[in-house]
Write a protein that holds these residues in place. Sequence first.
Motif, PDB file in Angstrom:
ATOM      1  N   ARG A 169       0.828  -1.205   0.000  1.00 40.43           N
ATOM      2  CA  ARG A 169       0.000   0.000   0.000  1.00 40.43           C
ATOM      3  C   ARG A 169       0.866   1.261   0.000  1.00 40.43           C
ATOM      4  O   ARG A 169       1.982   1.264   0.554  1.00 40.43           O
ATOM      5  N   ASP A 197      -4.143   0.586  -2.406  1.00 38.26           N
ATOM      6  CA  ASP A 197      -3.540  -0.679  -2.806  1.00 38.26           C
ATOM      7  C   ASP A 197      -2.806  -0.461  -4.130  1.00 38.26           C
ATOM      8  O   ASP A 197      -3.398   0.021  -5.106  1.00 38.26           O
ATOM      9  N   SER A 441     -10.924  -4.001   3.103  1.00 34.47           N
ATOM     10  CA  SER A 441     -10.694  -3.545   1.740  1.00 34.47           C
ATOM     11  C   SER A 441      -9.928  -4.596   0.936  1.00 34.47           C
ATOM     12  O   SER A 441     -10.272  -4.886  -0.220  1.00 34.47           O
ATOM     13  N   GLU A 442      -8.916  -5.190   1.540  1.00 33.30           N
ATOM     14  CA  GLU A 442      -8.140  -6.216   0.846  1.00 33.30           C
ATOM     15  C   GLU A 442      -8.967  -7.471   0.607  1.00 33.30           C
ATOM     16  O   GLU A 442      -8.786  -8.172  -0.392  1.00 33.30           O
ATOM     17  N   GLU A 443      -9.890  -7.757   1.523  1.00 35.77           N
ATOM     18  CA  GLU A 443     -10.759  -8.914   1.339  1.00 35.77           C
ATOM     19  C   GLU A 443     -11.686  -8.702   0.136  1.00 35.77           C
ATOM     20  O   GLU A 443     -11.961  -9.645  -0.615  1.00 35.77           O
ATOM     21  N   ASP A 445     -10.889  -7.044  -2.518  1.00 38.47           N
ATOM     22  CA  ASP A 445     -10.051  -7.290  -3.686  1.00 38.47           C
ATOM     23  C   ASP A 445      -9.911  -8.781  -3.959  1.00 38.47           C
ATOM     24  O   ASP A 445      -9.961  -9.229  -5.110  1.00 38.47           O
ATOM     25  N   LYS A 446      -9.746  -9.552  -2.895  1.00 37.18           N
ATOM     26  CA  LYS A 446      -9.621 -11.004  -3.073  1.00 37.18           C
ATOM     27  C   LYS A 446     -10.910 -11.596  -3.631  1.00 37.18           C
ATOM     28  O   LYS A 446     -10.879 -12.462  -4.510  1.00 37.18           O
TER      29      LYS A 446
END
Length: 524
Positions: A169, A197, A441-443, A445-446
């Motif tokens: 990030r 990200d 937020s990253e979840e 994206d996954k």
Amino acid sequence: MTHRPSIQPADPQRAAEGVRVRRGAGLLLMSVLAPGAAQLVAGRRGVGIVALRCWGIVLALVVVLGIIGLISWTALLTVVATPLVTGLLIVVAVVGALGWIALLVDAWRLAYPPAMEPRHRRAFAAVTLALILLVGSVVGVSVRTAASGAQLVGTVFTGGGSARAVDGRVNILLLGADAGASRVGLRPDSLTVASIDVVTGRTVLFSLPRNLEDVPFPADSPMHSLYPDGFSCPDHECLLNAVYTRATEAAAKDPKLYPGVADPGARATKEAVEAATGLTVNYYAMVDMAGFQGLIDALGGITLDVRKDVPIGGGSSPILGWIRAGDGVHLDGMHALWFARSRQGSSDFERMQRQKCVMTAVLHQADPVTVVAKFDALAAAGGTIVTTDMPPGEIGRLTDLALKARTVPISSISFVPPLIFPGNPKFDVLQASVRDHIARSEELDKEAAAVAAASPAATAAAGSGAAAAAGSGGSAVQVASPASPDPSPAPSAGERSTSSATPSPSPGPEVDNLESVCRVASAR
């Protein structure tokens, strides 16, 4: 006896005039398409060969830049944004234009206009003059645009930040600064960290209250030696937005405090925000709110769906007008500025939400065509109101991230009561909330990547599903309003610390409901 009509002999003068006109037109056309070719054909081989070689070098340079742009337009932007390259391109353009104009004049001379009929002579001179004006205008506009960009880069992008991404990030501190007549020094009224990200561009905005007290400084910060127990004062004047002024004054008294740092106040504010949030802040970008309206005007304004009337003026001055609620409200620079900064009848937390609306509108509505068409005005506005420690070499990468951020929902978080009380903040709670929202937020994206891998045709549906998970109402910004008071009693410090140990998977009260204040019109 058969009578045959006599054949009139051709007029030698008319035939010669036609040859002269065709020759002159050919020389001009060659000078336009391949500068130097006319001189080569007319017998001035030395001049022609040199000019054609220079033209070949220019074409090769354009081809190289075009190939770089096809491979990576961000790499092209980075190369062109380098001051040395920009300066060389400006010199090449100016010298080339002067040489091109000289070759056009020489082609006109080689055509020998005095031998032409007056009407052809006048037409030939008019065409030559038009070509000279065309070349001069195109190159002049290009040089002016390049010079504006070079001045903007040299003035704004001073460098000093860190390009290294941490945990995938890049974190940028956005400061809205206001040096009002009643204030001593400059104080950032708006403090927001954009955590981006580097792969997907998905962004989380963390807004910190300007009146946050007891903010710590990292152990390696020069301000830590002055405030080892945090930025605290008995009179409660040591607020987060006062760090800038206090550090600037301290550095002025002791130049060894921040040696070689262009803006000690901004550096100290970055350090305080890092200690408060637990994030590594790569860069800061500070916008002078008083000049902000020039930037909005240069973009042609912004359009919002405004949920409640916002006064223009108020407080110690009379209310001069209103920004009325409604859908598709177009705001020019002055009205956008008041929409972002108006305090009358609203809390600081509501102001934070309105400021995020304005930032999001600029991100989503600043289309490339507008930016190119009004680049000079944008460069002039940006050079006077924006300062940053981003280096010129990062322009391409950060522009790419900004464009990626436009394609995914932006989560918006404000640290407000009951989660964070500015007068008695629990920074472990704040940092746990930061980690939690970045993980969410990253979840997203996954999940989007998994859906895209399973069914490329479902990518669009995944994006809309992510938007629904990130916020409400299908907005491009994750949204819930801290402006509405919570009817439940505020938890004690101990209760807040306990709840922070195991963050709830559902959005907390710190998640902004921007829908209650405004909506970016392009998000519909």
